[in-house]
Enzyme design. Structure first.
Site, PDB file in Angstrom:
ATOM      1  N   SER A 223       4.739 -39.268 -38.357  1.00 53.16           N
ATOM      2  CA  SER A 223       5.188 -38.408 -39.447  1.00 53.16           C
ATOM      3  C   SER A 223       5.035 -36.934 -39.093  1.00 53.16           C
ATOM      4  O   SER A 223       4.208 -36.551 -38.248  1.00 53.16           O
ATOM      5  CB  SER A 223       4.400 -38.706 -40.715  1.00 53.16           C
ATOM      6  OG  SER A 223       3.066 -38.255 -40.587  1.00 53.16           O
ATOM      7  N   GLY A 227       1.696 -35.434 -37.452  1.00 58.30           N
ATOM      8  CA  GLY A 227       1.918 -34.799 -36.154  1.00 58.30           C
ATOM      9  C   GLY A 227       1.553 -33.336 -36.162  1.00 58.30           C
ATOM     10  O   GLY A 227       0.973 -32.817 -35.195  1.00 58.30           O
ATOM     11  N   GLU A 246       6.826 -36.406 -31.490  1.00 67.59           N
ATOM     12  CA  GLU A 246       8.133 -36.742 -32.048  1.00 67.59           C
ATOM     13  C   GLU A 246       7.895 -37.039 -33.526  1.00 67.59           C
ATOM     14  O   GLU A 246       7.170 -37.977 -33.863  1.00 67.59           O
ATOM     15  CB  GLU A 246       8.740 -37.957 -31.342  1.00 67.59           C
ATOM     16  CG  GLU A 246      10.113 -38.314 -31.859  1.00 67.59           C
ATOM     17  CD  GLU A 246      10.456 -39.762 -31.635  1.00 67.59           C
ATOM     18  OE1 GLU A 246      10.944 -40.402 -32.590  1.00 67.59           O
ATOM     19  OE2 GLU A 246      10.196 -40.268 -30.534  1.00 67.59           O
ATOM     20  N   CYS A 283      13.556 -43.515 -36.186  1.00 70.65           N
ATOM     21  CA  CYS A 283      13.546 -42.050 -36.201  1.00 70.65           C
ATOM     22  C   CYS A 283      14.948 -41.483 -36.040  1.00 70.65           C
ATOM     23  O   CYS A 283      15.180 -40.305 -36.344  1.00 70.65           O
ATOM     24  CB  CYS A 283      12.638 -41.522 -35.095  1.00 70.65           C
ATOM     25  SG  CYS A 283      13.015 -42.189 -33.461  1.00 70.65           S
TER      26      CYS A 283
END
Length: 505
Positions: A223, A227, A246, A283
């Protein structure tokens, strides 16, 4: 000692007996082992590194009948999907073995002495990329093989010559423990130091490892909130380290009028299949679909979405977050629900697809809310009346992993302004396709501007992912016998090298 316990998303029942969090003493030992292994592992031959990765891939393939049921019990992703994902994971390990053997990842560059060079004489200069040292990998929840214990961050860091410490994800601890045991056994079979590969458990252990000076870089998939918190920890160290995260991505898709006229039904079907794939937990899910006003696809879209059954989400937390965000979108004054969010009352963690609509003008005014990622099987259609409206709306979209255009040959001459807006907002640009499905290949870019990743210069998928875990070192006027093999005269490794500006082998 606290246990990390997983749940079967299909039933809501426990998926195993639980795995203990790594205590501080064991973490200290693991980090010390990784540090002590770093020099030896980095000095291993390229051939040995390649053999290690292939042996890991072979052992995982051999244990598929054991690993896939563990993954299914903890993630609910289904045997077909997990079988494909494990195959992708072992393919990825073997690809990095090829990357190592090919050798260009070292970026070996030689400038021969030029005493008459201007403005100053040039000495003998030889440059290559070298391993950073121990790497910390935060495993992801949505890909329990490909972005987890044996995933791309692990494979690329090992390929670079870095020991790896993986912080297991709480969503699949039983699978993580067993996968870790399998990979550790391969390290032992290759007579490599135990610190080359380690798995740790628990959020506190992950945070403590991240700020430990023995860790030299970190990778994360998850998330934006999580992150960013970890990125700040890594950046706030006394010795800041690279943190490759990411994070969230909305992945806009633009459809032209000509494309709607030519193949509107095909586009509608492909869109629904893409944003509901894997219960929308990719994602690269297309979270925004820009359609021209008058597209006449609403009935087809509504019918296709309504026909998609509820499917398990990864865990209760993700399912509850999805239900909350989709309900908020449904209630937003600028939103109309094409397919209204529905509750799923059976035990477990389930996601029911929904679809929303807004205008380009309303989207632009509320982009901070409407343009945020909703992790799950939902998407937002943005209807535009003109190219001007489309471009204004696209300028409100944050950085993404991907951006897609569905167009026709007749559109090409007029799409430059749209592409000019999308290009700086995405790492991968797609023509007449869908972003879900990320090929593991030499040319892949899986990373984009914030908030899709913390560093748009690199990729977490594909051959060049190895570059994240290396740094350049130049040797000036060094004795030949002290040079690393990649920089020695005669090119003993037989790798591609740039000599005085020209590529040679």
């Amino acid at each position: 000692m606290k246990l990390i316990e997983s749940m079967n998303p299909r039933t809501g029942e426990p998926a195993g007996t639980g795995v203990s969090e790594t205590p501080s003493g064991e973490l200290t030992s693991a980090l010390s082992l990784a540090k002590s292994a770093a020099r030896r592992y980095a000095s291993e031959s390229l051939a040995e590194r390649a053999l290690l990765l292939r042996a890991m891939a072979d052992k995982l393939d051999d244990r598929a009948d054991e690993l896939i049921p563990l993954a299914e019990a903890e993630t609910g992703l289904g045997k077909p999907r997990l079988t494909t994902e494990l195959a992708r994971t072992t393919f990825q390990l073997r690809l990095f073995a090829q990357v190592i053997e090919e050798g260009s990842f070292l970026e070996a560059t030689l400038d021969t002495p030029a005493p008459d060079a201007t403005p100053v004489p040039r000495p003998d200069l030889r440059r290559q990329l070298e391993a950073l040292g121990p790497v910390l990998v935060f495993a992801a929840s949505n890909f329990p093989f490909a972005f987890s214990i044996a995933g791309g961050d692990t494979a690329s860091a090992l390929a670079a010559g870095c020991p790896v410490v993986v912080k297991a994800h709480e969503g699949h601890p039983e699978l993580s423990r067993r996968t870790g045991e399998i990979l550790s056994s391969v390290v032992a079979d290759r007579n490599l130091p135990a610190g080359v590969f380690t798995v740790i458990f628990g959020q506190q252990a992950g945070r403590d490892a991240l700020v430990d000076q023995r860790i030299k870089a970190a990778g994360f998939t998850g998330s934006t909130t999580g992150g960013r918190a970890l990125f700040d920890l890594a950046s706030g160290r006394v010795d800041p380290i690279p943190f490759y995260g990411e994070l969230g991505s909305i992945n806009p898709t633009v459809v032209t009028k000509a494309a709607v006229r030519s193949r509107g039904s095909e586009i509608a079907s492909g869109f629904v299949n893409s944003f509901t794939l894997g219960t929308g937990q990719f994602c690269t899910k297309p979270g925004l679909l820009f359609l021209p006003i008058g597209h006449k696809l609403e009935a087809e879209l509504s019918e296709a979405v309504s026909a998609v059954s509820a499917t398990p989400m990864l865990n209760n937390r993700i399912a509850e977050s999805y239900a909350k965000i989709s309900a908020e979108l449904s209630a937003h004054p600028s939103i109309r629900s094409m397919v209204t969010p529905r509750l799923h009352t059976e035990p477990g963690a389930w996601g029911v697809p929904c679809l929303f609509v807004t205008s380009a003008e309303q989207f632009t005014e509320a982009a901070d809310t409407l343009g945020a990622e909703c992790f799950g099987p939902s998407s937002l259609i943005v209807e535009y009346a003109s190219k001007h409206e489309l471009i204004n709306a696209l300028q409100s979209v944050e950085g993404s992993l991907t951006a897609t255009i569905h167009g026709e040959q007749s559109d090409i001459s007029s799409l430059a302004p749209v592409l000019d807006v999308l290009r700086p907002r995405a790492g991968r640009l797609i023509w007449n396709g869908w972003p879900t499905g990320v090929a593991v290949a030499w040319a892949m870019q899986h990373g984009g501007p914030w908030p899709s990743s913390t560093n748009a210069l690199h990729t977490s998928v594909g051959a060049t992912a190895v570059r994240r875990w290396m740094r350049p070192v130049t040797y000036q006027s060094f004795p030949h016998d002290l040079l690393p093999p990649a920089l020695q005269d005669g090119n003993p490794l037989g790798i591609p090298r740039r000599v005085d500006g020209a590529l040679r082998r």
